[in-house]
Design an enzyme around this catalytic site. Structure first.
Site, PDB file in Angstrom:
ATOM      1  CE  LYS A  84     -71.477 106.777  -0.637  1.00  0.00           C
ATOM      2  NZ  LYS A  84     -71.147 106.375  -2.004  1.00  0.00           N
ATOM      3  CG  ASN A  85     -74.731 104.727  -2.410  1.00  0.00           C
ATOM      4  OD1 ASN A  85     -73.803 105.534  -2.506  1.00  0.00           O
ATOM      5  ND2 ASN A  85     -74.541 103.432  -2.208  1.00  0.00           N
ATOM      6  CB  CYS A  90     -62.308 101.148  -7.566  1.00  0.00           C
ATOM      7  SG  CYS A  90     -63.609 100.165  -6.886  1.00  0.00           S
ATOM      8  NE  ARG A 109     -67.661  99.648  -8.151  1.00  0.00           N
ATOM      9  CZ  ARG A 109     -68.020 100.454  -7.160  1.00  0.00           C
ATOM     10  NH1 ARG A 109     -67.125 100.863  -6.289  1.00  0.00           N
ATOM     11  NH2 ARG A 109     -69.256 100.847  -7.029  1.00  0.00           N
ATOM     12  CG  ASP A 143     -72.508  99.252  -0.282  1.00  0.00           C
ATOM     13  OD1 ASP A 143     -71.505  98.782  -0.840  1.00  0.00           O
ATOM     14  OD2 ASP A 143     -73.181 100.189  -0.762  1.00  0.00           O
ATOM     15  NE  ARG A 158     -65.873 107.837  -1.862  1.00  0.00           N
ATOM     16  CZ  ARG A 158     -66.145 106.584  -2.223  1.00  0.00           C
ATOM     17  NH1 ARG A 158     -65.266 105.641  -2.029  1.00  0.00           N
ATOM     18  NH2 ARG A 158     -67.295 106.294  -2.797  1.00  0.00           N
TER      19      ARG A 158
HETATM   20  C1  UD1 Z   1     -73.730 100.941  -6.303  1.00  0.00           C
HETATM   21  C2  UD1 Z   1     -73.476 101.643  -4.997  1.00  0.00           C
HETATM   22  C3  UD1 Z   1     -72.443 100.874  -4.172  1.00  0.00           C
HETATM   23  C4  UD1 Z   1     -72.873  99.410  -4.006  1.00  0.00           C
HETATM   24  C5  UD1 Z   1     -73.205  98.795  -5.366  1.00  0.00           C
HETATM   25  C6  UD1 Z   1     -73.801  97.414  -5.240  1.00  0.00           C
HETATM   26  C7  UD1 Z   1     -73.871 103.955  -5.558  1.00  0.00           C
HETATM   27  C8  UD1 Z   1     -73.306 105.309  -5.783  1.00  0.00           C
HETATM   28  N1  UD1 Z   1     -73.001 102.974  -5.279  1.00  0.00           N
HETATM   29  O1  UD1 Z   1     -72.508 100.936  -7.029  1.00  0.00           O
HETATM   30  O2  UD1 Z   1     -72.352 101.488  -2.899  1.00  0.00           O
HETATM   31  O3  UD1 Z   1     -71.815  98.673  -3.441  1.00  0.00           O
HETATM   32  O4  UD1 Z   1     -74.176  99.617  -6.054  1.00  0.00           O
HETATM   33  O5  UD1 Z   1     -74.936  97.431  -4.435  1.00  0.00           O
HETATM   34  O6  UD1 Z   1     -75.059 103.781  -5.585  1.00  0.00           O
HETATM   35  N2  UD1 Z   1     -71.460  95.835 -13.550  1.00  0.00           N
HETATM   36  C9  UD1 Z   1     -71.129  95.462 -14.836  1.00  0.00           C
HETATM   37  N3  UD1 Z   1     -71.314  96.364 -15.846  1.00  0.00           N
HETATM   38  C10 UD1 Z   1     -71.799  97.609 -15.633  1.00  0.00           C
HETATM   39  C11 UD1 Z   1     -72.141  97.985 -14.311  1.00  0.00           C
HETATM   40  C12 UD1 Z   1     -71.965  97.066 -13.298  1.00  0.00           C
HETATM   41  O7  UD1 Z   1     -70.683  94.343 -15.074  1.00  0.00           O
HETATM   42  O8  UD1 Z   1     -71.939  98.382 -16.587  1.00  0.00           O
HETATM   43  C13 UD1 Z   1     -71.262  94.884 -12.439  1.00  0.00           C
HETATM   44  C14 UD1 Z   1     -70.239  95.368 -11.407  1.00  0.00           C
HETATM   45  O9  UD1 Z   1     -68.929  95.048 -11.796  1.00  0.00           O
HETATM   46  C15 UD1 Z   1     -70.668  94.622 -10.169  1.00  0.00           C
HETATM   47  C16 UD1 Z   1     -72.197  94.557 -10.330  1.00  0.00           C
HETATM   48  O10 UD1 Z   1     -72.457  94.824 -11.686  1.00  0.00           O
HETATM   49  O11 UD1 Z   1     -70.150  93.326 -10.191  1.00  0.00           O
HETATM   50  C17 UD1 Z   1     -72.951  95.525  -9.480  1.00  0.00           C
HETATM   51  O12 UD1 Z   1     -72.400  96.822  -9.611  1.00  0.00           O
HETATM   52  P1  UD1 Z   1     -73.303  98.125  -9.579  1.00  0.00           P
HETATM   53  O13 UD1 Z   1     -74.639  97.836  -9.031  1.00  0.00           O
HETATM   54  O14 UD1 Z   1     -73.243  98.772 -10.922  1.00  0.00           O
HETATM   55  O15 UD1 Z   1     -72.505  99.043  -8.566  1.00  0.00           O
HETATM   56  P2  UD1 Z   1     -72.522 100.613  -8.578  1.00  0.00           P
HETATM   57  O16 UD1 Z   1     -73.770 101.089  -9.190  1.00  0.00           O
HETATM   58  O17 UD1 Z   1     -71.232 101.108  -9.118  1.00  0.00           O
END
Ligand code: UD1
Length: 417
Positions: free
Chosen positions: A22-23, A117, A122, A305, A397
């Site tokens: 999915k990701n 969420c 996030r 995950d 999902r």
């Molecule tokens: C993706 C995955 C999710 C997985 C996560 C971490 C997808 C669709 N989802 O989510 O399944 O759990 O990676 O491996 O691929 N952060 C910030 N600022 C930002 C973005 C992120 O501070 O602009 C922080 C987040 O709060 C979190 C960390 O970075 O603490 C990692 O998040 P991130 O890797 O961005 O998660 P997703 O990409 O949303």
């Protein structure tokens, strides 16, 4: 609303095929916005987030078909709307991935801010800051990110936190920017590499994916291609735990065990017998299950995950294990439901102390997010009596018919309306 009913106690055995990730599928689908040509994807999992992404592309005016056979045909030829509306973003945070491709190709985008969420705040500040470094003007208004540019240019971008979708968003935007973009402290997750491979097949110039520094040299135009989505390492890991927790014998095929090194190593440390082949692995669960600590970190370390599923396993451990979650600040909601099933878990900030050896009993439980749902099903597989997992839409999902796959391995499980 659907529920999943499980009667615990069965030992799982047999062979299971893993679906596409999915990701990896979600960013691949939105990458179709980068070209007016047709993109053919294979091994796309038929899960709800994929259908939401299809709806998003259709809403923008794109042609998007997804089949149960794993094929997706996408064409962003006649895009009329450059918006990811709140109604879609609130059901799927990954809609934020539309931001980079829209700004990259159409020079404008309006994407709803995802908001908090169940697992943490996030934020998406790094997605926005990166685009701004590349010459976009981003404003937050009415709950939306409104971005525009006269043309993106390459830039050096150091991301203070490793972000998976942040890296993917900026990588996609940079493919059509003028000059070279360097993404430093980039995510190394295999899904990022899968996307880089797809973008390269579309004509992008990218190197360094899978390392902390990715270089993208912008090109004028991208074209269509055919791409096979990688196997879902989290689905594979979930079935690995199912084998271990039921003291079963599960062969997981059609996957890449190298993407699961940290998970399979951890499982073997808990006493499970793990054998690995080029595109499959086998987990034989052994007694006792040894309690072992784990800490989540970005790839290649133990994935957040898989944290919930591992917690289910540790409820059956022979001693105590400390599970430390470093990625998301509130990702222990499943623990509260496991406690209702009889588990002994104490939460202390970012750590959960799981005292093993407590017999679980079936209960009505509520899933708070996607991986939490999977972990509750795993706990239910070894609980005495009946467990009913509510809010199964989270599960749908990201897992394709998990109950059917588990039933094929011998679980007493069914979906009820
Ligand atoms: C993706 C995955 C999710 C997985 C996560 C971490 C997808 C669709 N989802 O989510 O399944 O759990 O990676 O491996 O691929 N952060 C910030 N600022 C930002 C973005 C992120 O501070 O602009 C922080 C987040 O709060 C979190 C960390 O970075 O603490 C990692 O998040 P991130 O890797 O961005 O998660 P997703 O990409 O949303």
């Amino acid at each position: 609303m659907d529920k999943i009913r499980v009667i615990g106690g069965n030992r799982l055995s047999g062979r299971i095929e893993i679906s596409g990730a999915k990701n990896a599928a979600l960013p691949a689908m939105v990458a179709s916005l980068l070209t007016s040509d047709v993109l053919h994807l294979e091994n796309v999992p038929y899960v709800r987030d994929v259908l939401t992404t299809r709806n998003l592309l259709q809403k923008m005016g794109g042609a998007a078909e997804v089949g149960e056979d794993g094929t997706a045909t996408l064409r962003a030829f006649d895009i009329q709307s450059f918006e990811a509306p709140y109604e879609l973003v609130k059901t799927m945070r990954a809609s934020i991935l539309a931001l980079g491709p829209l700004v990259g190709r159409f020079k404008k985008a309006r994407v709803s801010l995802p908001g908090g969420c169940a697992i943490g705040t996030r934020p998406v500040n790094l997605h926005i800051a990166g685009l701004e470094r590349m010459g976009a003007v981003c404003e937050i208004a009415h709950g939306y990110i409104e971005a525009s540019t006269t043309g993106l240019h390459g830039s050096y971008i150091l991301m203070e936190t490793v972000t998976v979708t942040g890296t993917e968003n900026l990588m996609m935007a940079a493919t059509l920017a003028e000059g070279e973009t360097v993404l430093d402290n980039a995510a190394c997750e295999p899904e990022v590499s899968d996307l880089a491979g797809l973008l390269r097949s579309m004509g992008a110039q990218i190197e360094g994916e899978g390392t902390r520094t990715i270089r993208i040299h912008g090109v004028k135009k991208l074209h269509g291609c055919r791409h096979k989505i990688m196997a879902d390492r989290i689905e594979a890991g979930t079935f690995a735990v199912a084998g271990a927790i039921t003291r079963g014998d599960v062969e997981v095929v059609n996957c890449n065990p190298r993407h699961l090194t940290s998970v399979l190593t951890q499982l073997s440390q808990t006493g499970a017998e793990v054998t690995i082949g080029p595109d499959h692995f086998r987990v034989i669960g052994r007694d006792p299950i040894l309690s072992k600590n784990v800490t989540t970190y970005p790839y290649p370390a133990f994935p957040t995950d898989m944290q919930a599923q591992y917690m289910a396993l540790m409820t059956q451990g022979d001693a105590s294990a400390v599970i430390t979650e470093t990625i998301f600040e509130n990702r222990f909601m499943h623990a509260l439901e496991m406690i209702r099933m009889g588990a002994d878990i104490t939460i202390d900030g970012r750590q959960a102390i799981v005292k093993g050896g407590q017999p679980l009993t079936g209960a009505r439980v509520l899933a708070s997010d996607l991986r939490a749902s999977a972990s509750l099903i795993l706990a239910a597989l070894v609980a005495k009596g009946e467990t009913v997992v509510d809010r199964v839409y989270h599960l749908d999902r990201g897992y394709h018919r998990i109950e059917e796959k588990l039933a094929r391995l011998g679980a007493n499980i069914e979906r009820i309306q």
